[in-house]
Motif scaffolding. Structure first.
Motif, PDB file in Angstrom:
ATOM      1  N   VAL A  18      -3.422  20.678   2.048  1.00  0.00           N
ATOM      2  CA  VAL A  18      -1.987  20.516   2.270  1.00  0.00           C
ATOM      3  C   VAL A  18      -1.620  19.031   2.357  1.00  0.00           C
ATOM      4  N   SER A  19      -2.474  18.235   3.003  1.00  0.00           N
ATOM      5  CA  SER A  19      -2.220  16.792   3.087  1.00  0.00           C
ATOM      6  C   SER A  19      -2.205  16.161   1.703  1.00  0.00           C
ATOM      7  N   ALA A  20      -3.125  16.605   0.840  1.00  0.00           N
ATOM      8  CA  ALA A  20      -3.184  16.049  -0.514  1.00  0.00           C
ATOM      9  C   ALA A  20      -1.964  16.484  -1.334  1.00  0.00           C
ATOM     10  N   ILE A  21      -1.566  17.748  -1.199  1.00  0.00           N
ATOM     11  CA  ILE A  21      -0.370  18.223  -1.901  1.00  0.00           C
ATOM     12  C   ILE A  21       0.862  17.466  -1.411  1.00  0.00           C
ATOM     13  N   ALA A  22       0.909  17.188  -0.106  1.00  0.00           N
ATOM     14  CA  ALA A  22       2.051  16.455   0.463  1.00  0.00           C
ATOM     15  C   ALA A  22       2.201  15.090  -0.184  1.00  0.00           C
ATOM     16  N   GLU A  23       1.088  14.467  -0.528  1.00  0.00           N
ATOM     17  CA  GLU A  23       1.143  13.154  -1.189  1.00  0.00           C
ATOM     18  C   GLU A  23       1.823  13.258  -2.548  1.00  0.00           C
ATOM     19  N   ILE A  24       1.520  14.344  -3.275  1.00  0.00           N
ATOM     20  CA  ILE A  24       2.153  14.544  -4.584  1.00  0.00           C
ATOM     21  C   ILE A  24       3.650  14.820  -4.402  1.00  0.00           C
ATOM     22  N   ILE A  25       3.992  15.619  -3.393  1.00  0.00           N
ATOM     23  CA  ILE A  25       5.406  15.908  -3.132  1.00  0.00           C
ATOM     24  C   ILE A  25       6.151  14.624  -2.775  1.00  0.00           C
ATOM     25  N   ASP A  26       5.506  13.720  -2.028  1.00  0.00           N
ATOM     26  CA  ASP A  26       6.116  12.414  -1.741  1.00  0.00           C
ATOM     27  C   ASP A  26       6.553  11.726  -3.031  1.00  0.00           C
ATOM     28  N   ASN A  27       5.640  11.720  -4.010  1.00  0.00           N
ATOM     29  CA  ASN A  27       5.956  11.078  -5.293  1.00  0.00           C
ATOM     30  C   ASN A  27       7.145  11.759  -5.966  1.00  0.00           C
ATOM     31  N   SER A  28       7.172  13.098  -5.878  1.00  0.00           N
ATOM     32  CA  SER A  28       8.260  13.849  -6.508  1.00  0.00           C
ATOM     33  C   SER A  28       9.600  13.503  -5.871  1.00  0.00           C
ATOM     34  N   ILE A  29       9.629  13.455  -4.556  1.00  0.00           N
ATOM     35  CA  ILE A  29      10.883  13.125  -3.854  1.00  0.00           C
ATOM     36  C   ILE A  29      11.299  11.702  -4.192  1.00  0.00           C
ATOM     37  N   GLN A  30      10.318  10.800  -4.242  1.00  0.00           N
ATOM     38  CA  GLN A  30      10.610   9.403  -4.576  1.00  0.00           C
ATOM     39  C   GLN A  30      11.213   9.292  -5.983  1.00  0.00           C
ATOM     40  N   ALA A  31      10.827  10.221  -6.857  1.00  0.00           N
ATOM     41  CA  ALA A  31      11.336  10.209  -8.235  1.00  0.00           C
ATOM     42  C   ALA A  31      12.656  10.956  -8.365  1.00  0.00           C
TER      43      ALA A  31
END
Length: 589
Positions: A18-31
């Motif tokens: 979940v922590s690793a997926i959260a990192e990808i979601i961070d990128n998505s929100i930033q984009a």
């Protein structure tokens, strides 16, 4: 970078999938994504390692070629010098991905141009070349579930695919989905519900989980496991329309109220040789008295109380009351030393958020994986006077210490009202709140004279006063007088004794006060079910008599030998822990 130890890059510090997926979601929100879909593909032909792949896709802006070229570089990153935003550090996409899989594939599409690249640790190891392939411009997304036209392709965005992930934790699709829903709903609660940035821009992102069963040829969506839109989970319990609404439909949501107005303070910090202002904001909340009353006299031992205790965090004993929020995203949570006595029932009912900006990551102790805020802590007077300790950390510590006490005073006042209304913790037959009595053996066979009885009474009064601070002296003395006068020798009450201790006892003359731990699985799985299900009173009495006989054995074989006492404590603790483990294993299968 050498290649001999390239596979060790998987051990790069991410706490969980979940922590690793959260990192990808961070990128998505930033984009700028308004939609993020997490796809879990479950191979139904396997008994173990059922997760075939994980895909995280978004409808963000996508990446141009220079950005994409850097995005998968382990030593690069596209936002390493940013002073704001979720992705300040960069490197999140490759690091998080290879913590879960040896092969990650990425597609990004922008301005009608589709590009592709990947990292494959086995390829790097076998070739001995520690270089990424060149970014390719491609005409289609070569992922089987897309080839079958099952997943929709957005006009712009990014797709991250983890192929045959080997480090997934938890390992089943059902449990992983539950963890993403619980923890992801908490970490991204402000973005799911709608978050306004400093420049008043609204960011709102919908996150979904789609689980597909794969039989080796075809894919079919598992509607039972899929979640169309994750709802936020607010550990402050102040938001409307959250996961709490689904869990507790009878409650009047939100179930907590804000303590005073949020306090914001501006600090000037040095950043790359420049003086820059940054804001820190702290919010406190506490559970409404009427919501605790709604769940009966022992609300803390109900499912409602357990949610307040654990706040959607898996694998924890609870009391993660304080959230550290950075740019709208929760980074870490815990009690940070501000809770010293978990037997104090007031502790689970308050919550705090500390809002910080990325510019002070190093001061707060936020690392590049955005998983912890290691410098937040409750400080003693020596630390508070230490000139080497940053003023921001001191201010956070002072404010939380002082205002947590104020909130707990409010909870005390609530308790006083609840007790007088007879709804929560109302006394039964004059015993301590929620108390029951059984015959049992006396704590001492010796008859007490008047002076000894007075000493016992004073000790008993002190115990009750400390445990139930909302009671006045007349109420306390009335309880003690009654308890000492009844024929039964064993008095049972329910208490919070941590995670593994089943019971504790204290002798007051001939009376033995036995505390049953309502957090222990023995109580939750057995005793509480009898209480809730209207089982025969003999069932509950039998359990109390069993525990009472164990206490009798301890009292009758008391010793002053320190080594022997230590050994006995160790044996008892191991027994309690084993019982807890065995029961949890029994009910988890």
């Amino acid at each position: 970078m050498g290649t001999d130890n390239i596979l060790e890059l998987q051990d790069n510090g991410y706490k969980s999938t979940v922590s690793a997926i959260a990192e990808i979601i961070d990128n998505s929100i930033q984009a700028g994504s308004t939609k993020v879909e997490i796809v879990i593909i479950k191979n139904t032909t396997r008994e173990h390692n059922e997760i075939e792949e994980i895909i995280i896709s978004d409808n963000g802006s996508g990446m141009d070629k220079p950005t994409f070229d850097k995005a998968l570089q382990m030593s690069s990153g596209t936002r390493s010098k940013a002073t704001s935003g979720l992705g300040k550090y960069g490197q999140g996409l490759p690091n998080s991905s290879i913590s879960q899989t040896k092969r990650v594939e990425v597609y990004t599409f922008q301005n009608e141009k589709l590009m592709y690249n990947h990292i494959d640790l086995n390829e790097i190891f076998e070739s001995g070349q520690a270089y990424l392939p060149d970014t390719e411009e491609v005409s289609f997304i070569d992922i089987p579930i897309y080839n079958q036209h099952i997943l929709k392709i957005e006009e712009h965005g990014t797709i991250v695919r983890w192929v045959h992930p080997n480090r997934i934790n938890p390992k089943t699709a059902r449990t992983l989905k539950d963890h993403i829903n619980k923890i992801g709903g908490r970490l991204f609660r402000h973005f799911i519900s709608g978050f306004k940035t400093k420049d008043n821009k609204l960011i709102k992102t919908d996150i979904s989980i789609s689980v597909y069963d794969f039989n080796g040829i075809n894919y079919s969506k598992n509607e039972f496991l899929s979640i169309d839109s994750i709802k936020p989970f607010d550990p402050m319990f102040l938001m409307k329309n959250t996961q709490m609404n689904e869990l507790f439909g009878e409650s009047n949501h939100p179930t907590s109220v804000l303590f005073d107005e949020p306090l914001r303070k501006t600090f000037t910090v040095d950043y790359n040789g420049k003086s820059i202002e940054t804001n820190v904001e702290i919010r406190l909340s506490y559970c409404k008295a009427e919501e605790r009353q709604r769940y009966g006299r022992n609300a803390g031992s109900t499912e409602f109380g357990k949610v307040y205790l654990r706040r959607n965090m898996t694998g924890t004993s609870g009391y993660n009351n304080i959230s550290i929020v950075r740019e709208g995203r929760e980074i870490d949570c815990g009690n940070y030393g501000f809770i010293s006595d978990v037997s104090d029932q007031r502790e689970r009912w308050w919550s705090a958020e500390v809002w910080v900006e990325p510019i002070i990551d190093s001061i707060i102790g936020i690392d590049n994986k955005k998983q912890q805020a290691s410098n937040i802590r409750s400080m003693d007077s020596e630390e508070l006077s230490d000139p080497e300790v940053n003023e921001i950390l001191k201010w956070i510590s002072r404010w939380l210490d002082e205002n947590i006490k104020n909130v707990k005073s409010i909870i005390n006042a609530q308790n006083a009202g609840i007790l007088t209304e007879g709804n929560l913790g109302a006394t039964v037959m004059g015993l301590p709140p929620g108390g029951e009595s059984e015959p049992g053996n006396p704590g001492t066979e010796e008859e007490l004279n008047e002076a000894e009885l007075n000493v016992v009474k004073i000790e008993f009064i002190q115990w009750v006063s400390q445990r139930y601070p909302s009671m006045n002296s007349d109420e306390v003395e009335g309880i003690v007088d009654h308890a000492l006068s009844i024929r039964d020798n064993h008095i049972f009450i329910k208490s919070d004794l941590g995670d593994t201790q089943l019971y504790s006892y204290k002798v007051f003359g001939t009376k033995v006060l036995i505390e049953i731990n309502y957090n222990h699985s023995f109580y939750r799985r057995f005793m509480q079910k009898f209480e809730e299900g209207g089982s025969s009173d003999k069932s509950l009495r039998s359990i109390r008599l069993m525990i009472g006989s164990m206490v009798n054995g301890e009292i009758q074989n008391a010793t002053q030998d320190k080594e022997l006492l230590k050994d006995r404590r160790n044996v008892k603790n191991r027994m309690f822990e084993s019982l807890d483990d065995y029961i949890e294993d029994l009910y988890s299968n």
